[in-house]
Design a protein around this motif. Structure first.
Motif: not given
Ligand SMILES: Nc1ncnc2c1ncn2[C@@H]1O[C@H](COP(=O)(O)OP(=O)(O)OP(=O)(O)O)[C@@H](O)[C@H]1O
Ligand SMILES: [Mg+2]
Lengths: 237, 309, 294
Positions: B55, B57, B111-113, B115, B231, B235, C38, C96, C99, C103, C107, C230, C275-276, C279
């Motif tokens: 996924l 994102f 997914a998070i990376v 995003f 984003l 979606a 999320f 997932i 998640f 999400f 919204l 996150f 973050l990137v 991970v």
């Protein structure tokens, strides 16, 4: 005779546990070599080290004189080494035909030919009615047979069988026997792991006995049966 | 096998003919343009999420980079538009290769990376020198405005992505991907190159939205960072594809047509409600209809697989 | 320059403590239920807007509002658990699925906030006479200092719960080994409901504190806080609640120090880049052990 697969002094540990502790094994072309041993003695780990799922910390693995140590599982497979699993691993959500085609997806033969051959193989073992069903619909024994059909269509030269007869219906087992014999007649080589001593004694050219990650005996039926260390390994605990 | 292939192909031909006629009929060109755009996005997304199970994102980044490459090449370097759009596709490929190492991540980490990467790209693009990328105001392509040409280019891309999807689902790569999804280690032992197969699908799933971005930039003649890296576009892509049914070919098409229609209807009348509807639809889909409409139909009547894919 | 850096460090630590608590709220849900919330930031904004309304309608300060919003959010959490938990666990890929579900929830919350409170920035008057003061050479915001103190109290309470109470130990046991706990007769479902409530109660605290630490709130801020949460839990290790404190401090310092050296427009970049990189090189977090799962 030339040896097809040569395993030299390999070691593989999980944490503190030495699952393989200096294993040597030489597999002659067109032979059936059986590996037996108590539960947890390292038999499956040996197969995992041969086909690249694990990389041993020490030792060498050569196939047709070339080192296959550190090669990825798919590279080992493409060199002609196939295997089946102790608990059959068919793709449960995928049509049975496609399941058989999995090992030949990288070949250059046309898909229509391959499909036809897959259906013929299914007919051979009387499973043609499952052709369009999914892998998950098959019984445990049928799944194991399907794994053998994969080895067949892929034309693997060396086939590693992990407990092919465990939990298999006697009728299917007889079929399995025939198929293995037929493949051997076609020039294939096998490493067979089994707890089924009758099958091992009937099929094998050589038998290797594992205990605690070491080879404790090798030879023919009589030599194994009269070996003190083997008796101790099986009866001692 | 043969007959349903024929049905599928004739449906595609009829739909294509209809969409080709839209500009001469009294119908809204933008409406159908965006319908095709979302069919394309959802179908391409299906390749990576439906077939591979990853996924992304931040999927919008491929589209976003596509819009910018076309806009910058045309407006700053005078590259002719069709060529600029091809460069967008190439940029998508390069981007997918740059992010190839992230394919070793699994599940939520991937997914998070992805995003976060999309967010990085957005910030970087918005802060590029204004003389190049137009800053937060973006770039206008009004001098190149050719709605008819861009409409037909989008039609071509849409047909191509549907055909690619159909091809993939019957190809060796498609079977390999399904095997990998089912049992990765077993697939590898069978000689399937797991990472290479995933990479191919990833590149395919990247090049299509990048091309779509280039074409869309031409059609709207305006590009800005907030729209290009929104984003919400990710979606919508997810929701449209899921609504129809991931892993099927008709699913994302049906989902895009239906949900885009609904979205357009609600958006035009009650803009605030739009977000609410999108949110509720996502929750409902995930919890009650994870296979989507087409996927559930096929699951209920497996025979349908012979007619719809 | 030295004073700038000193101030950046102090404000980084204060914000880091708040970020840490934000992370704990998200991480406890992930650790126990593998639920990726999320909508975390949006829930925070909902709390912040409730604090705003409580102030307008009843004159409550943000600190008093915490006492009202916390129980409401606790109940909200238990209700969400009842609504979503089973369905999410049954899906093919629960992580997932959670998640994407949340999400969707984010919204929904954003659109509700837009409908009720509109898009204009809102602020709650601070309940202090001096909104800022000098401590030696360091300029301090009273709101942030008080927020950080409350967070420290909250973390102490959570630690007490996790390490000293039976239920808390059960929570940790579930995080460590999800299979072993059913052998011990721990009712995972009930503990999950409780944790969901606690997680959202923590969100309530941080949401109300946002109105103390920042001059104004807007509906779109939610996404920013989700991103921060996150980042914090990835830094501290997914599923390790107290590791989040470390993650929060690291990020708080990185953010405030980078604001000294980087142009303002680029400062959001710091979070995403960390973050990137994190991970990719250390998915188990700064302190986490490498998992042996294959
Ligand atoms: N992935 C792993 N992680 C940790 N330990 C492992 C792993 N794989 C195997 N082992 C350990 O290595 C030892 C050898 O296991 P292996 O599966 O090779 O035995 P085996 O001879 O095939 O046994 P069986 O007859 O039960 O199939 C066992 O003690 C096993 O627990
Ligand atoms: Mg075994």
């Amino acid at each position: 005779m030339a040896s097809l697969l040569e395993v030299e002094n390999i070691e593989k540990s999980f944490g503190g546990l030495k699952a393989l502790d200096g294993i040597d094994l030489s597999v002659e072309e067109n032979s059936i070599t059986s590996v037996i041993g108590p539960n947890g003695s390292g038999k499956t780990t040996l197969l995992n080290c041969i086909n690249g799922i694990y990389v041993p910390e020490k030792g060498h693995v050569t196939y047709r004189g070339r080192s296959i140590l550190g090669k990825k599982p798919h590279e080992v497979a493409r060199m002609g080494i196939g295997r089946t699993f102790q608990v059959a691993r068919v793709f449960k959500k995928i049509p049975v035909v496609d399941n058989i085609l999995a090992p030949v997806l990288s070949s250059h033969r046309p898909m229509t030919d391959l499909r036809r051959e897959a259906v013929e193989l299914l007919k051979r073992v009387g499973m043609e009615k499952f052709t369009d069903g999914i892998g998950g619909d098959l019984s445990g024994g049928q799944q194991k047979l399907l794994e053998l059909l994969r080895a067949w269509i892929a034309d693997f030269d060396l086939i590693l069988l992990d407990e092919p007869f465990a939990g298999v219906h006697p009728e299917l087992k007889a079929l399995f026997f025939e198929e293995i014999r037929e493949l051997q007649r076609l020039g294939k080589t096998f490493v067979l792991i089994s707890h089924d001593m009758h099958s091992v004694y009937t099929l094998s050219d050589t038998i290797v006995v594992f205990d605690l990650g070491k080879v404790i005996a090798r030879g023919q039926q009589e030599e194994i049966q009269n070996n003190e260390r083997v008796i101790e390994a099986y009866l001692g605990n | 096998m043969k007959t349903y292939r024929k049905t599928t192909l004739s449906v595609i031909v009829i739909a294509t003919l209809f969409l080709a006629m839209v500009p001469v009929l009294p119908l809204s060109k933008p409406y159908f343009f965006y319908m095709m755009f979302w069919i394309t996005m959802a179908s391409a997304f299906n390749i990576i999420y439906g077939f591979v199970g990853y996924l992304p994102f931040g999927y919008v980044m491929f589209y976003g980079v596509g819009t910018y490459v076309t806009a910058v090449l045309w407006s700053r370097l005078g590259v002719p538009l069709p060529l600029a759009i091809l460069c967008s596709g190439a940029a998508g490929l390069v981007l997918s290769l740059a992010f190839a190492p992230t394919l070793r991540l699994k599940g939520i980490y991937f997914a998070i990376v992805n995003f976060a990467s999309a967010m990085v790209l957005r910030i970087v693009v918005a802060n590029l020198p204004e003389a190049w990328a137009g800053g937060s105001f973006g770039i206008s392509l009004s001098g190149a405005y050719k709605p008819l040409a861009s409409y037909y280019l989008m039609l071509a891309l849409t047909v191509a992505s549907v055909v690619v999807g159909l091809w993939l689902s019957h190809s060796r790569l498609g079977i390999a991907l399904r095997c990998i999804r089912d049992d990765e280690a077993a697939a590898a032992v069978m000689g399937i190159n797991v990472s290479m197969s995933r990479l191919k699908a990833w590149m395919l799933a990247a090049v299509i939205p990048s091309l779509a971005g280039g074409i869309e930039a031409w059609f709207t003649a305006i590009v800005d960072p907030d729209t290009s890296f929104n984003l919400m576009s990710t979606a919508k892509t997810i929701v449209y594809a899921m609504f129809g049914g991931l892993g099927t070919i008709t699913g994302p098409i049906f989902g895009a047509v239906f949900m885009y229609g609904l979205d357009d209807f609600i958006w035009g009348r009650f803009p605030l409600l739009n977000l609410l509807v999108l949110g509720v639809t996502i929750i409902f889909l995930i919890l009650f209809l994870p296979r989507g409409v087409v996927g559930s139909l096929i699951q209920r009547w497996p025979g349908l697989r012979k007619i719809i894919e | 320059m030295f004073e700038l850096i000193l101030m950046a460090i102090v404000s980084g630590v204060l914000m880091g403590i708040i970020y840490g608590l934000i992370g704990i709220g998200m991480n406890i849900l992930y650790g126990v239920m593998r639920i990726v919330n999320f909508a975390h930031g949006e829930f925070m904004m909902l709390g912040a807007y409730l604090a705003f309304t409580l102030n307008r309608a009843f004159g409550l300060s943000s600190l008093q509002a915490i006492l009202v919003v916390m129980p409401v959010f606790f109940i909200l959490g238990v209700m969400l658990h009842a609504l979503f938990y089973n369905r999410i666990q049954q899906s093919e890929d629960p992580e997932i699925a959670s998640f994407l579900t949340f999400f969707g929830v984010s919204l929904v919350i954003t659109s509700l906030i837009l409908m009720i409170w509109k898009a204009d920035p809102r602020s709650v008057p601070l309940p202090f006479e001096k909104v800022s003061f000098f401590l030696g050479p360091v300029f301090l915001s009273t709101g942030r200092l008080v927020s950080a103190l409350i967070c420290v109290l909250a973390v102490a309470a959570i630690s007490f719960f996790l390490y000293r109470t039976y239920t808390g130990k059960a929570v940790r046991a579930i995080i460590e080994n999800r299979d072993a706990v059913s052998i011990l007769g721990i009712d995972v479902h009930r503990v999950s409901a409780l944790v969901f409530g606690i997680g959202l109660a923590i969100v309530a605290i941080t949401g109300c504190l946002v109105t103390l630490s920042f001059p104004a709130i807007t509906p779109v801020l939610g996404q920013t806080y989700t991103n921060i949460a996150f980042l914090v839990i990835v830094l501290g290790g997914l599923g390790s609640p107290l590791g989040s404190m470390l993650g929060g401090l690291v990020y708080g310092l990185a953010e405030s120090l980078s604001s000294v050296f980087l142009p303002l427009a680029l400062s959001p970049l710091v979070a995403f880049v960390i973050l990137v990189v994190m991970v990719m090189i250390r998915p188990q977090g700064l302190l986490g052990k490498v998992s042996t799962r294959i």
